[in-house]
Scaffold this motif. Structure first.
Motif, mmCIF file in Angstrom:
data_model
loop_
_atom_site.group_PDB
_atom_site.id
_atom_site.type_symbol
_atom_site.label_atom_id
_atom_site.label_comp_id
_atom_site.label_asym_id
_atom_site.label_seq_id
_atom_site.Cartn_x
_atom_site.Cartn_y
_atom_site.Cartn_z
ATOM 1 N N ASP A 69 51.834 -27.809 12.612
ATOM 2 C CA ASP A 69 53.129 -27.150 12.785
ATOM 3 C C ASP A 69 53.802 -27.661 14.050
ATOM 4 N N ARG A 91 54.770 -30.885 9.702
ATOM 5 C CA ARG A 91 55.386 -30.127 8.601
ATOM 6 C C ARG A 91 56.897 -30.025 8.740
ATOM 7 N N LYS A 92 57.547 -29.897 7.608
ATOM 8 C CA LYS A 92 58.988 -29.612 7.611
ATOM 9 C C LYS A 92 59.203 -28.308 8.366
ATOM 10 N N GLY A 93 60.214 -28.300 9.228
ATOM 11 C CA GLY A 93 60.467 -27.091 10.009
ATOM 12 C C GLY A 93 59.584 -27.005 11.241
ATOM 13 N N GLY A 94 58.716 -27.988 11.432
ATOM 14 C CA GLY A 94 57.818 -27.987 12.588
ATOM 15 C C GLY A 94 58.495 -28.535 13.831
ATOM 16 N N CYS A 95 57.690 -28.735 14.856
ATOM 17 C CA CYS A 95 58.262 -29.106 16.138
ATOM 18 C C CYS A 95 57.378 -30.126 16.843
ATOM 19 N N ALA A 114 62.627 -31.637 11.412
ATOM 20 C CA ALA A 114 61.726 -31.150 12.459
ATOM 21 C C ALA A 114 62.483 -31.100 13.779
ATOM 22 N N LEU A 190 59.486 -20.756 14.479
ATOM 23 C CA LEU A 190 59.169 -21.871 13.584
ATOM 24 C C LEU A 190 58.995 -21.349 12.175
ATOM 25 N N THR A 192 57.692 -23.177 9.236
ATOM 26 C CA THR A 192 57.197 -24.424 8.663
ATOM 27 C C THR A 192 56.847 -24.217 7.198
ATOM 28 N N GLU A 193 56.913 -25.282 6.473
ATOM 29 C CA GLU A 193 56.633 -25.229 5.035
ATOM 30 C C GLU A 193 55.173 -24.852 4.805
#
Ligand code: SF4
Ligand code: SF4
Ligand code: SF4
Lengths: 296, 322
Positions: A69, A91-95, A114, A190, A192-193
């Motif tokens: 994530d 992950r998508k939406g992660g950082c 991201a 966050l 995340t997918e």
């Protein structure tokens, strides 16, 4: 909810300690946690990774984190390094939290899904600790982004650094460094997918010895490793001062110096590790150091 | 006894490289530098036989920094491996299956862990059998590859993973460093020498001299280890120099049992100048100075040189004991 964090650093920068600090901090906040490093067969300067998982429920996952994530990147030269590949599986939406002086937009242009956060940890560490040790700094950045509370975090920094045997003075400096980093950033929410729990089998490429990959009869082929990216500083020869005495050449442990047909010493920056023995030993002070990646 | 040498200054170091860049040792590692210089004197036809240690990782499949051959053995058995290689070469040459021009020099390379402890008996066996080989120990005074645990080579007063300074034992390692040079000499190895990378010409000459001797040629190189000893890699050579100038690391050789010091410091620098530059000795100075331990180290160095000087007829000014 579980967060999976992967740290990427170079041996000696403190990736393993960072993963421990973060795990300990989350534990202090009441989460379950796991943390562990992966070591390759390489040393100070070589790419290393470490992992932290923490969750308010039980953690049943084991093993390396392939789909983090959050990734914490302690050295921006790792981004180009295929051995490290720090953004792999993010992950998508992660950082991604990256220690760099470069603008965030340039780092990962093809990952609009991201969030990239940049911070000049090396600069701060050199100023506050006197050396580029980044464990408490990267842990602080990730802990802040992940929403770990300040009290739990600072206690973890002090506890873990005492445990690895740092002097009280260095522990104090590290806590101050960590506080400064923590204060620079803000927590993120966050989303995340979720990944399908069933893993897919990945077909492995067939490798024929000698084709596409070196075989055991190959010798003297290590130059492709490019240990030049272990460097923090690069040695630079001032040829007006150099008298071709060959002392630097004699003492370079890496064979990273060669003598050209003109009788002058040259540095192979692809593989020079930046040990700076040449700088110390040059009797004429003809070698100076220049910071890599925007360092002074 | 002066023999002809092709090495008078560092400029005479052969320019042929047998070690390619990109090895995996720590930046500033004295061990890999020793291998590089050693190889330059031996030339291209070499088979290295390795016992587990830091150097094992330098050659990690599929990448090797050596242009020559390399064989791993178990920790304890590099000299036995060397015997196998030597015998194979000899047999092939005797049968006419290998031209003499393709003969090779067989070199064992080990850290102090294998040389002083785990591979000690197989080295003893090879000396006993008068195996015609080179043995190079890069001595970083502990098990560097696994995180710096104490070996029989760890000096008195050094911290290590297994000899940390504690309240009960504030000085770290209480054993003295084993004198491997004397042990090998006592076994009648025809040539035994100590090396320091910082004294390059002395180093080159000794490897050259070994080439004129048949049988076991044993070398111990003082290999600065920035990671284990705790100092900035840029100072590797400086620390090795200091070890020689303080008299802690004597440069000497033994030919058929007769010892000669090849570098004799006129007056010894105080050991403190060497000790204070490394984290492994930091506990001898902070938070309180361990005067007793430092005195023990200084006295043993002073008395070493007094004894050596009396035997060989030179005088070394001892450093003050404080
Ligand atoms: S910095 Fe070290 S590796 Fe690089 S050229 Fe100088 S001595 Fe060689
Ligand atoms: S040691 Fe200095 S003067 Fe000598 S060759 Fe190297 S850069 Fe030139
Ligand atoms: S631990 Fe020491 S001996 Fe081993 S590779 Fe690193 S510097 Fe060299």
């Amino acid at each position: 909810m579980m967060l999976r964090v992967r740290f990427h650093g170079r041996g000696g920068q403190g990736a393993k300690t960072a993963s421990r600090i973060l795990g300990d901090a989350a534990f202090n906040d009441g989460f379950n946690d796991q943390d562990f490093p992966i070591y390759g067969a390489e040393r100070r300067g070589a790419p290393v990774a470490a992992f932290t998982r923490f969750s308010d429920g039980d953690i049943t996952e084991r093993g390396f984190i392939f789909s983090p994530d959050i990734v914490g990147v302690m050295d921006d030269s790792l981004i180009e390094d295929p051995l490290a590949n720090p953004f792999a599986g993010l992950r998508k939406g992660g950082c991604a939290v990256v220690n760099t002086t470069k603008p965030s937009g340039t780092l990962l242009p093809d990952r609009k899904d991201a969030k990239i956060i940049t911070i000049d940890l090396t600069g701060m560490a050199l100023k506050m600790l006197g050396k580029p040790i980044l464990s408490s700094g990267i842990a602080a950045a990730v802990a802040r982004v992940a929403g770990v509370s300040e009290g739990s975090f600072l206690k973890a920094v002090a506890d873990e650094l005492r445990e690895v045997g740092l002097s009280e003075e260095m522990v104090k400096k590290n806590v101050e460094f960590a506080m400064a980093v923590y204060g620079e950033l803000a927590p993120l929410t966050l989303r995340t997918e979720e990944l399908p729990s069933k893993l897919e089998l990945v077909p492995l490429a067939v490798v024929v010895s000698g084709e596409g990959m070196e075989d055991v009869t190959q010798t003297g082929n290590s130059a492709v490793r490019h240990t030049g990216n272990w460097r923090t500083y690069r040695p630079v020869i001032d040829y007006r001062r150099c008298t071709d005495c060959m002392i630097c050449y004699a003492y370079c442990p890496e064979s990273a110096m060669s003598v050209g047909e003109d009788g002058r010493v040259r540095i192979d920056y692809e593989n020079c590790k930046g040990c700076m023995i040449c700088l110390t030993e040059c009797p004429l002070k003809a070698i100076s150091q220049s910071g890599e990646r925007g360092l002074q | 006894m002066a023999t002809a040498t092709r090495f008078r200054t560092l400029k005479d170091m052969p320019s042929d490289e047998y070690l390619t860049p990109g090895n995996t040792m720590c930046a500033g590692c004295g061990g890999i530098l020793a291998v590089r210089i050693f190889h330059k004197v031996l030339g291209p036809n070499v088979t290295w036989v390795n016992a587990a240690g830091c150097m094992t990782i330098a050659v990690s499949y599929p990448l090797s920094p050596l242009k020559s051959n390399w064989i791993y053995t178990a920790f304890a058995s590099a000299p036995a491996g060397a015997q196998g290689v030597r015998d194979a070469l000899d047999v092939l040459m005797a049968k006419g299956k290998l031209p003499a021009s393709e003969d090779m020099k067989v070199v064992v390379v080990t850290g102090d862990g294998a040389a002083y402890d785990i591979g000690f008996q197989s080295a003893a066996g090879a000396i006993d059998r008068r195996l015609d080989f080179y043995y190079l120990c890069y001595d970083n005074e502990a098990y560097g590859n696994t995180g710096f645990q104490m070996s029989s080579s760890t000096p008195f007063g050094s911290a290590s993973k297994t000899t940390p300074p504690t309240a009960a034992n504030p000085i770290g390692n209480t054993h003295r460093k084993m004198d491997l040079f004397e042990v090998w000499r006592a076994q009648n190895a025809p040539y035994v020498a100590t090396l320091s990378n910082s004294h390059g010409v002395d180093f080159l000459k000794k490897v050259e001299k070994g080439g004129t001797i048949r049988g076991p040629k044993m070398y111990i190189d003082f290999a600065a280890c920035p990671t284990g000893w705790g100092f900035d890699p840029k100072d590797s050579i400086e620390l090795e120099k200091l070890a020689v100038q303080t008299g802690i690391w004597p440069l000497k050789e033994s030919v058929d049992g007769v010892v000669r010091h090849t570098v004799v410091p006129r007056s010894l620098l105080p050991v403190k100048e060497y000790l204070t530059k490394q984290e492994r000795f930091a506990h001898l100075f902070e938070p309180t100075e361990r005067t007793e331990a430092i005195r023990t180290i200084q006295e043993s160095v002073n008395s070493y040189w007094a004894v050596a000087g009396a035997k060989e007829g030179f005088a070394v000014k001892a450093a003050e004991v404080t």
